[in-house]
Design a protein around this motif. Structure first.
Motif, PDB file in Angstrom:
ATOM      1  N   LEU A 456       0.823  -1.206   0.000  1.00  0.00           N
ATOM      2  CA  LEU A 456       0.000   0.000   0.000  1.00  0.00           C
ATOM      3  C   LEU A 456       0.860   1.261   0.000  1.00  0.00           C
ATOM      4  CD1 LEU A 456      -2.873  -0.951   2.483  1.00  0.00           C
ATOM      5  CD2 LEU A 456      -3.015  -0.726   0.000  1.00  0.00           C
ATOM      6  N   VAL A 457       1.901   1.238   0.824  1.00  0.00           N
ATOM      7  CA  VAL A 457       2.786   2.410   0.869  1.00  0.00           C
ATOM      8  C   VAL A 457       3.479   2.611  -0.470  1.00  0.00           C
ATOM      9  CG1 VAL A 457       4.859   3.356   1.939  1.00  0.00           C
ATOM     10  CG2 VAL A 457       3.120   2.271   3.358  1.00  0.00           C
ATOM     11  N   PHE A 460       1.096   3.855  -2.974  1.00  0.00           N
ATOM     12  CA  PHE A 460       0.832   5.279  -2.793  1.00  0.00           C
ATOM     13  C   PHE A 460       1.977   6.120  -3.358  1.00  0.00           C
ATOM     14  CE2 PHE A 460       1.446   9.115  -0.214  1.00  0.00           C
ATOM     15  CZ  PHE A 460       0.243   9.765  -0.467  1.00  0.00           C
ATOM     16  N   ILE A 461       3.203   5.678  -3.068  1.00  0.00           N
ATOM     17  CA  ILE A 461       4.356   6.434  -3.563  1.00  0.00           C
ATOM     18  C   ILE A 461       4.402   6.417  -5.088  1.00  0.00           C
ATOM     19  CG2 ILE A 461       6.878   6.488  -3.624  1.00  0.00           C
ATOM     20  CD1 ILE A 461       6.839   5.387  -0.757  1.00  0.00           C
ATOM     21  N   THR A 463       1.950   5.796  -7.190  1.00  0.00           N
ATOM     22  CA  THR A 463       0.805   6.533  -7.738  1.00  0.00           C
ATOM     23  C   THR A 463       1.050   8.026  -7.663  1.00  0.00           C
ATOM     24  OG1 THR A 463      -0.668   4.764  -7.021  1.00  0.00           O
ATOM     25  CG2 THR A 463      -1.687   6.868  -7.577  1.00  0.00           C
ATOM     26  N   ASN A 464       1.571   8.462  -6.525  1.00  0.00           N
ATOM     27  CA  ASN A 464       1.875   9.884  -6.368  1.00  0.00           C
ATOM     28  C   ASN A 464       2.927  10.333  -7.377  1.00  0.00           C
ATOM     29  OD1 ASN A 464       1.679  12.444  -4.867  1.00  0.00           O
ATOM     30  ND2 ASN A 464       3.786  11.990  -4.265  1.00  0.00           N
TER      31      ASN A 464
END
Length: 704
Positions: A456-457, A460-461, A463-464
């Motif tokens: 997930l982390v 998120f990274i 995707t960001n």
């Protein structure tokens, strides 16, 4: 996530599981006719029905009612029925006053009482327990029941897991009893209704057939019919014979009549004399009557029963003929015919002709009567045939209907017997008592939580990073900004030691790109937009250069909003709040140029000029200050667009300067790669984790 899962599962209950195997005989079992069932779709459908029946809410509810009845019926804890924890939980779940109302003298009555409570309303404790989240007595708990067909065999496997080994085994046993009973009732109920239907319809069809046959019998009795078709055939044959005989008799009569008229003409004048004789007349009439009787007897004597009567009449007729001949012989002597023919011959011929004529008349009279009888018989038999055909057709239809229904009844009874045989399911492997709990999934859940958290982390990274279109970090900025990278500068809200190291690294990068032999070195600090950090960078460079004993002069040019349109460089000098680093502030741009020429005589090492944002000024070619170096400031958290590229190209064309750029406000994670590690204390775990994240395996801080 891993730590949370580990903490919250520290009191995890042990789970026990058991299973059972049931033989169905659906795919390879034999039926009463000995044929095996090989239809894939029928087999699949039968297995689906069984599995759906196992998973049905009604089946599971019956299991829960039976289980509750058994456990509530216990007078005290039985370690062979359930564990002490489950027993104690049940006692707390069902208060004693409610238990006294539910529990009856026998287990069957207790079970009926609980079932009655569940069926009557949904506002009682038992109903709420069944439809709650209880670990043993709820439909939610029975969701862990798994049923499936074993490969392509006739076997069904049922498994269940719960926190109590005894309840686990008993639940499976009750489930088997419940669904096997329901399966038998359903299958036998289907065939039973079919058999009942065929039985009632067969009885109705038989009654209809019997009624039609009785009508046929009464019809034959009423109309004296033994065999209608043979009778009509015989009547038709007799009728044809009768008409042929009648035709012959008509011909004989006409022939005799013609002969008699001829004879009468020959004995004209004498005939009346003979005829008026009493004896001759009597004998003649008597003979005529006898011939009538003979003709009638011969007509109806088809079977020979009247032969004696006919012989007697013929004997009488012979005697009468003899008597009549005697009377005629007396007259023979008297005279002959006018033609000279002897009277005796003429009279013999007359007698013979008269006899033949009378016989023909008598036979025709009887024949006419017989013809009338045949006509009446025909008129009677004509409608009888149609009615008889209709009744026979009704009998045929009723008989066919009865036979079809009888066949259906036999097939339904055969299917019923076959269903009773095949509906019985056999437990091959009964449920066992699990003595050891299942292997805990706690560590698997912890590892899974760790992996999911990491994913997930990272997601998120990533995707960001994918959706972030800003300059962000040096590698992306180099590809986006069409200019050489001079250096980077991080955010100022980080570690102070890291900021000092960043100042040092920026100064190193700056001095590595300038020629310090010539004086002065004029450096222009530019940006395409406002707020890029020019003032911060120019103050930083000035301070650091002065720390290295360089003479530095800073000049600030800002926008003048009151400038007229004929000014090609609409900037004026504005005195800042602080005067430091030898900054001069002329009153106008012309004064700025003049002061700049004068100051060139007092040469400085570096002259740092801060220009307004390029998108707000118009540069007139030839009037822009000559710069040795042009430095473009770009914020890392901004998007470099087409307008910025166009403004930079315009600046290059109008001034001839090819600036280098400094990426300002870079995040610490990206800045560390160019500046160095952030100087702070880290524990061993964080150090190792950071090395793993950066793939810095084998990295050491000193030689050992």
């Amino acid at each position: 996530m891993a730590a949370s899962i580990y903490y919250f599962t520290r009191h995890e209950k042990k789970v026990y599981s058991s299973e059972s195997t049931i033989y169905t005989g659906i795919a390879s079992g034999y039926s009463l006719n000995g044929s095996t069932k090989a239809d894939f779709y029928s087999t699949s459908n039968a297995f689906d029905n069984l599995l759906s029946l196992i998973e049905s809410r009604e089946t599971k509810q019956d299991v829960l009612i039976d289980l509750l009845a058994e456990h509530l019926f216990l007078k005290k804890h039985d370690p062979n029925v359930l564990t002490w924890g489950a027993y104690d939980e049940l006692q707390q779940l069902v208060p004693e006053d409610i238990k006294r109302k539910i529990v009856k003298p026998s287990l069957i009555e207790t079970r009926a009482s609980i079932a009655d409570l569940v069926e009557k309303s949904d506002d009682n404790l038992i109903y709420k327990i069944i439809y709650s989240g209880n670990a043993f007595y709820s439909l939610e708990a029975l969701k862990s029941i798994k049923s499936s067909r074993i490969s392509n065999s006739d076997l069904i496997k049922i498994s269940y897991e719960t926190n109590d080994p005894f309840i686990c085994k008993r639940t499976l046993e009750l489930l088997e009893q419940s669904f096997m009973r329901k399966n038998k009732l359903l299958r036998e109920g289907q065939t039973g209704s079919v058999v009942s239907y065929f039985e009632s319809e067969t009885k109705r069809a038989f009654s209809k057939l019997d009624s039609t046959e009785k009508t046929f019998l009464d019809f034959n009795k009423t109309n004296d019919i033994i065999n209608y078709y043979e009778q009509t055939k015989a009547v038709a044959g007799e009728r044809e014979d009768l008409y042929a005989l009648n035709h012959n008799l008509e011909m004989d009569k006409m022939s005799s009549k013609s002969s008699l008229e001829k004879v009468n003409e020959n004995i004209k004048g004498r005939n009346n004399q003979y005829s008026n004789g009493t004896d001759i007349i009597k004998e003649r009439e008597k003979l005529s009557n006898i011939y009538n009787k003979i003709a009638l007897s011969e007509t109806v004597n088809n079977d020979g029963s009247n032969q004696k009567q006919i012989d007697s009449l013929k004997s009488i007729a012979s005697r009468t003929e003899g008597s009549l001949k005697v009377s005629l012989d007396r007259l023979y002597k008297d005279s002959n015919t006018p033609n000279g023919i002897p009277t005796k011959n003429v009279l013999d011929e007359w007698l013979k002709t008269t006899l033949a004529y009378e016989q023909s008349k008598a036979k025709l009279t009887v024949m006419d009567k017989r013809k009338k009888e045949f006509e009446e018989e025909y008129r009677r038999f004509a409608p009888l045939g149609a009615m008889l055909k209709k009744i026979e057709r009704q009998i045929g239809v009723s008989e066919q209907e009865y036979l079809e229904l009888l066949h259906g009844l036999n097939m339904a009874r055969l299917t019923q017997q076959n269903t009773e045989l095949t509906a019985k399911l056999n437990v091959v492997d009964p449920p066992y008592l699990p003595l050891r709990p299942n292997t805990s999934k706690r560590m698997v859940m912890v590892i899974l939580g760790f992996v999911i958290g990491l994913v997930l982390v990272l997601a998120f990274i990533l995707t960001n990073a994918l959706i972030n279109k800003t300059l962000l970090e040096p590698l992306r900025a180099r590809k986006t900004v069409d200019a050489p990278l001079l250096g980077i500068y991080p955010l100022l809200n980080g570690n102070p030691n890291f900021v000092k190291k960043a100042n040092l690294r920026l100064l190193q990068q700056f001095l590595a790109n300038v020629e310090t032999q010539q004086k002065p070195i004029v450096v222009g600090i530019l940006s395409t937009q406002v707020g890029e950090g020019k003032t911060t960078i120019i103050n930083l460079l000035g301070q650091e250069l002065m720390n290295l004993n360089y003479s530095v002069e800073k000049q600030l040019l800002i926008n003048n909003s009151g400038t007229t349109s004929d000014t090609y460089l609409p900037i004026t000098i504005k005195e800042p709040e602080k005067k430091s680093f030898g900054v001069s502030f002329p009153d106008s741009y012309e004064a700025f140029l003049e002061a700049r020429e004068n100051k060139l005589k007092n040469v400085k090492d570096f002259i740092l000029i801060e220009f307004p944002s390029l998108d707000d000024i118009v540069i007139k070619p030839g009037l822009f200050p000559k710069l040795n170096y042009a430095i473009l400031l770009c914020r890392a958290n901004r998007v470099w667009g087409r307008v910025d590229r166009d403004i930079l190209n315009i600046f290059r064309k109008t001034t001839g300067n090819n600036p280098q750029f400094i990426l300002n406000g870079v995040d610490t994670d990206f800045a560390e790669e160019y500046i160095g590690e952030v100087p702070k204390k880290r524990n061993i775990f964080r150090s190792i984790l950071k090395r793993v994240a950066k793939f810095e395996f084998g990295n050491r801080k000193k030689i050992r």
